[in-house]
Scaffold this motif. Structure first.
Motif, PDB file in Angstrom:
ATOM      1  N   LYS A   1     -14.454  -8.401   0.373  1.00  0.00           N
ATOM      2  CA  LYS A   1     -14.422  -8.748   1.803  1.00  0.00           C
ATOM      3  C   LYS A   1     -15.795  -8.371   2.366  1.00  0.00           C
ATOM      4  O   LYS A   1     -16.288  -7.292   2.063  1.00  0.00           O
ATOM      5  CB  LYS A   1     -13.308  -7.961   2.503  1.00  0.00           C
TER       6      LYS A   1
ATOM      7  N   GLU B   1     -10.784  -6.428  -4.504  1.00  0.00           N
ATOM      8  CA  GLU B   1     -10.608  -7.499  -3.519  1.00  0.00           C
ATOM      9  C   GLU B   1     -11.836  -7.545  -2.614  1.00  0.00           C
ATOM     10  O   GLU B   1     -12.023  -6.682  -1.768  1.00  0.00           O
ATOM     11  CB  GLU B   1      -9.338  -7.233  -2.694  1.00  0.00           C
TER      12      GLU B   1
ATOM     13  N   ASP C   1      -4.885 -13.585  -2.740  1.00  0.00           N
ATOM     14  CA  ASP C   1      -4.229 -13.268  -1.474  1.00  0.00           C
ATOM     15  C   ASP C   1      -4.274 -14.543  -0.644  1.00  0.00           C
ATOM     16  O   ASP C   1      -5.343 -14.995  -0.199  1.00  0.00           O
ATOM     17  CB  ASP C   1      -4.955 -12.125  -0.741  1.00  0.00           C
TER      18      ASP C   1
ATOM     19  N   THR D   1      -1.339  -0.748  -4.124  1.00  0.00           N
ATOM     20  CA  THR D   1      -2.683  -0.292  -3.807  1.00  0.00           C
ATOM     21  C   THR D   1      -2.553   0.964  -2.968  1.00  0.00           C
ATOM     22  O   THR D   1      -1.445   1.375  -2.629  1.00  0.00           O
ATOM     23  CB  THR D   1      -3.481  -1.402  -3.079  1.00  0.00           C
TER      24      THR D   1
ATOM     25  N   TRP E   1       1.435  -6.229  -7.339  1.00  0.00           N
ATOM     26  CA  TRP E   1       0.474  -5.120  -7.325  1.00  0.00           C
ATOM     27  C   TRP E   1       0.804  -4.135  -6.219  1.00  0.00           C
ATOM     28  O   TRP E   1       1.435  -4.484  -5.235  1.00  0.00           O
ATOM     29  CB  TRP E   1      -0.970  -5.586  -7.210  1.00  0.00           C
TER      30      TRP E   1
ATOM     31  N   HIS F   1     -11.036 -13.827   3.762  1.00  0.00           N
ATOM     32  CA  HIS F   1     -12.218 -13.035   3.397  1.00  0.00           C
ATOM     33  C   HIS F   1     -13.354 -13.964   2.957  1.00  0.00           C
ATOM     34  O   HIS F   1     -14.521 -13.735   3.287  1.00  0.00           O
ATOM     35  CB  HIS F   1     -11.904 -12.065   2.266  1.00  0.00           C
TER      36      HIS F   1
ATOM     37  N   ASP G   1      -0.865 -12.407   2.087  1.00  0.00           N
ATOM     38  CA  ASP G   1      -1.492 -11.401   2.952  1.00  0.00           C
ATOM     39  C   ASP G   1      -1.640 -12.070   4.326  1.00  0.00           C
ATOM     40  O   ASP G   1      -2.744 -12.370   4.781  1.00  0.00           O
ATOM     41  CB  ASP G   1      -2.841 -10.965   2.359  1.00  0.00           C
TER      42      ASP G   1
ATOM     43  N   HIS H   1       0.874  -1.176   0.000  1.00  0.00           N
ATOM     44  CA  HIS H   1       0.000   0.000   0.000  1.00  0.00           C
ATOM     45  C   HIS H   1       0.915   1.231   0.000  1.00  0.00           C
ATOM     46  O   HIS H   1       1.996   1.181   0.597  1.00  0.00           O
ATOM     47  CB  HIS H   1      -0.831   0.110   1.274  1.00  0.00           C
TER      48      HIS H   1
ATOM     49  N   TRP I   1      -8.895  -2.596  -2.535  1.00  0.00           N
ATOM     50  CA  TRP I   1      -9.642  -3.202  -1.430  1.00  0.00           C
ATOM     51  C   TRP I   1     -10.387  -2.050  -0.755  1.00  0.00           C
ATOM     52  O   TRP I   1      -9.764  -1.109  -0.266  1.00  0.00           O
ATOM     53  CB  TRP I   1      -8.729  -3.904  -0.414  1.00  0.00           C
TER      54      TRP I   1
ATOM     55  N   GLU J   1      -9.254 -13.575  -1.462  1.00  0.00           N
ATOM     56  CA  GLU J   1      -8.468 -13.890  -0.263  1.00  0.00           C
ATOM     57  C   GLU J   1      -9.166 -14.969   0.562  1.00  0.00           C
ATOM     58  O   GLU J   1     -10.380 -14.888   0.801  1.00  0.00           O
ATOM     59  CB  GLU J   1      -8.297 -12.600   0.552  1.00  0.00           C
TER      60      GLU J   1
ATOM     61  N   ASP K   1     -10.650 -11.531  10.895  1.00  0.00           N
ATOM     62  CA  ASP K   1      -9.725 -11.676   9.784  1.00  0.00           C
ATOM     63  C   ASP K   1      -8.329 -11.745  10.407  1.00  0.00           C
ATOM     64  O   ASP K   1      -7.726 -10.721  10.710  1.00  0.00           O
ATOM     65  CB  ASP K   1      -9.855 -10.433   8.899  1.00  0.00           C
TER      66      ASP K   1
HETATM   67  C1  XUL Z   1      -7.530  -6.465   4.350  1.00  0.00           C
HETATM   68  C2  XUL Z   1      -6.758  -6.880   3.175  1.00  0.00           C
HETATM   69  C3  XUL Z   1      -5.876  -5.856   2.573  1.00  0.00           C
HETATM   70  C4  XUL Z   1      -5.816  -5.906   1.080  1.00  0.00           C
HETATM   71  C5  XUL Z   1      -5.053  -4.761   0.445  1.00  0.00           C
HETATM   72  O1  XUL Z   1      -8.266  -7.466   4.938  1.00  0.00           O
HETATM   73  O2  XUL Z   1      -6.824  -8.019   2.754  1.00  0.00           O
HETATM   74  O3  XUL Z   1      -4.609  -5.961   3.113  1.00  0.00           O
HETATM   75  O4  XUL Z   1      -5.249  -7.087   0.629  1.00  0.00           O
HETATM   76  O5  XUL Z   1      -5.508  -3.533   0.865  1.00  0.00           O
END
Ligand code: XUL
Ligand code: CO
Length: 448
Positions: free
Chosen positions: A234, A232, A296, A141, A139, A271, A340, A101, A188, A268, A307
């Motif tokens: 969630k 992404e 992820d 973000t 990637w 998630h 992740d 990020h 995300w 993910e 999470d």
């Molecule tokens: C949060 C999450 C983030 C994204 C990127 O749960 O998964 O870290 O992968 O912002």
């Protein structure tokens, strides 16, 4: 190789010693499996936020992490030093990719202009080390959720000033993606959702978010950025309801706003579980819509509702994931497996950070070997083809080619005896399917 981390490069040690040390039991980057080297199927990425920033806090306790750069106190000096540590970590682990990020890599200033200047200094250093090492950016973000200004969201904030700030921040993030050759760009929606409907205009917030994505696509085109855009999903956390709830919801959103040609999904494991799904479900739903983008890799704990981003160690789940990836031909056009994931709070040493990645990489390498064996024999493909074979001829063909009507189907059914109908459904044997998959896991791992 420099020696910033007090750990040697991680070797392949095979399966003669079954206890995990600092070595891979299954992951051999150049070993060819199902026509491609393992490293090209898996495309492992290290997540900057977890591996280099995360202090291993939980809601009840301070951080426990011990990192070799903890002695550096000046925020900019620390940000620059971490880049050196990060690239040595990738090399020692043998990971070809990383993800970050914007706010992971450099401290914020008082204004966006100052923040961007901090970022650019660190990005210059990352660019140098990428060129030296060949490690690629899977990637990047933008964190549109950490700073208090985003308390009510960013692209869905009820406050236009905040929306504008988020757009400005995102613009610079896309420029960084272009500069560092990002293969994908992830969104995300950290706080893009609602806490409570009584104070929320859901329709207006979603319109704003779609408009935001459109501006991002326009700007990517303007600067010649060809990274694949990914959403992404969630379901919740931090907001009560996140707008990108799960794969199906994100796909519906993208289709509603005509964005589906330009986005795919980054899925993910943890998630998926929070949404009440398996990881395989999310991947299959994305595949069915042609929208598998990247993964992820992590797992939750069935007994804890949060999470928690554990390193993946569930062999069964990795087998299912890699089966989907083999069926697809790749993890999406430019996808990879981004860890992740973070070590548990009791695993706070620098060695533990390597161990976490090793178990994740070995679990997925083993999953790939098992899934490749399943594919080689066509076991699942054959059983699924057989299960749907009644659509390959006769009445089934008329259903699939659109010539069937309720009247023609009724004619087939009016005199069909119950016993024949029931017998037609007995092709399932799901118990033996599960047993066979277990047998494949055992056999593939015995072969090593
Ligand atoms: C949060 C999450 C983030 C994204 C990127 O749960 O998964 O870290 O992968 O912002
Ligand atoms: Co993630």
């Amino acid at each position: 190789m420099a020696d910033l981390w007090n750990v040697d490069p991680i070797p392949f040690v095979g399966t003669s010693d079954l206890t995990q040390g600092l070595g891979f039991h299954y992951y051999q980057p150049d070993r060819v499996v199902a026509g491609k080297p393992m490293k090209d199927w898996l495309r492992f990425a290290v997540a900057y936020w977890h591996s280099f920033d995360q202090r291993l806090v939980d809601p009840f306790g301070d951080g426990t992490a011990q990192r070799p750069y903890d002695h550096v106190t000046d925020p900019m000096a620390l940000a620059l030093a971490k880049v050196d540590y990060a690239f040595e970590f990738y090399a020692k682990l043998g990971a070809g990719f990383f993800c970050f990020h914007d706010r992971d890599i450099a401290p914020e200033g008082d204004t966006l202009r100052e923040t961007n200047a901090n970022l650019d200094r660190v990005v210059d250093h990352i660019a140098e080390l990428q060129a030296d090492s060949g490690v690629k950016l899977l990637w990047n973000t933008s964190s549109l959720f950490t700073n208090p200004r985003f308390v009510s969201g960013a692209a869905t904030s009820p406050f236009a000033e905040i929306y504008a700030y988020a757009a400005g921040q995102l613009k610079h993030s896309l420029e960084i993606a272009k500069r560092l050759g990002a293969e994908n760009y992830v969104f995300w929606g950290g706080r893009e959702g609602y806490e409570n409907l009584w104070n929320t205009d859901l329709r207006r917030e979603q319109d704003h978010q779609a408009r935001f994505f459109r501006m991002c696509l326009d700007y990517a085109k303007e600067i010649g950025l060809d990274a694949q855009f990914l959403i992404e999903p969630k379901p919740k956390e931090p907001t009560t309801h996140q707008y990108d709830f799960d794969a199906a919801t994100a796909i519906a959103f993208l289709k509603t706003y005509g964005l589906d040609d330009d986005f795919k999904l980054n899925l993910e494991g943890n998630h998926a579980n929070l949404a009440g799904h398996t990881y395989q479900h999310e991947i299959r739903v994305a595949r069915a819509a042609g929208m598998l983008g990247s993964l992820d890799a992590n797992q939750g704990d069935k007994l804890i509702g949060w999470d928690i981003d554990e390193f993946p160690s569930d062999l069964y789940e990795a087998t299912a994931t890699m089966w989907e990836v083999l069926a697809e031909g790749s993890i999406g056009p430019h996808g990879g497996l981004n860890f992740d994931s973070k070590p548990r709070r009791t695993s706070f040493t620098e060695e533990d950070l390597f161990r976490g990645h090793i178990v994740g990489m070995d679990t997925y390498a083993a999953g790939l070997l098992i899934a490749a064996k399943l594919h080689e024999d066509g076991y699942i493909e054959n059983l699924v083809a057989d299960r749907y074979s009644s659509y390959d001829s006769g009445i089934g063909t008329t259903i699939e080619d659109g010539t069937a009507t309720l009247t023609s189907l009724e004619a087939e059914s009016l005199d069909a005896p119950q016993s024949a109908l029931l017998a037609a459904t007995h092709s399932d044997h799901l118990e033996s399917v599960k047993a066979t998959i277990n047998n494949y896991i055992i056999a593939a791992l015995a072969e090593g």
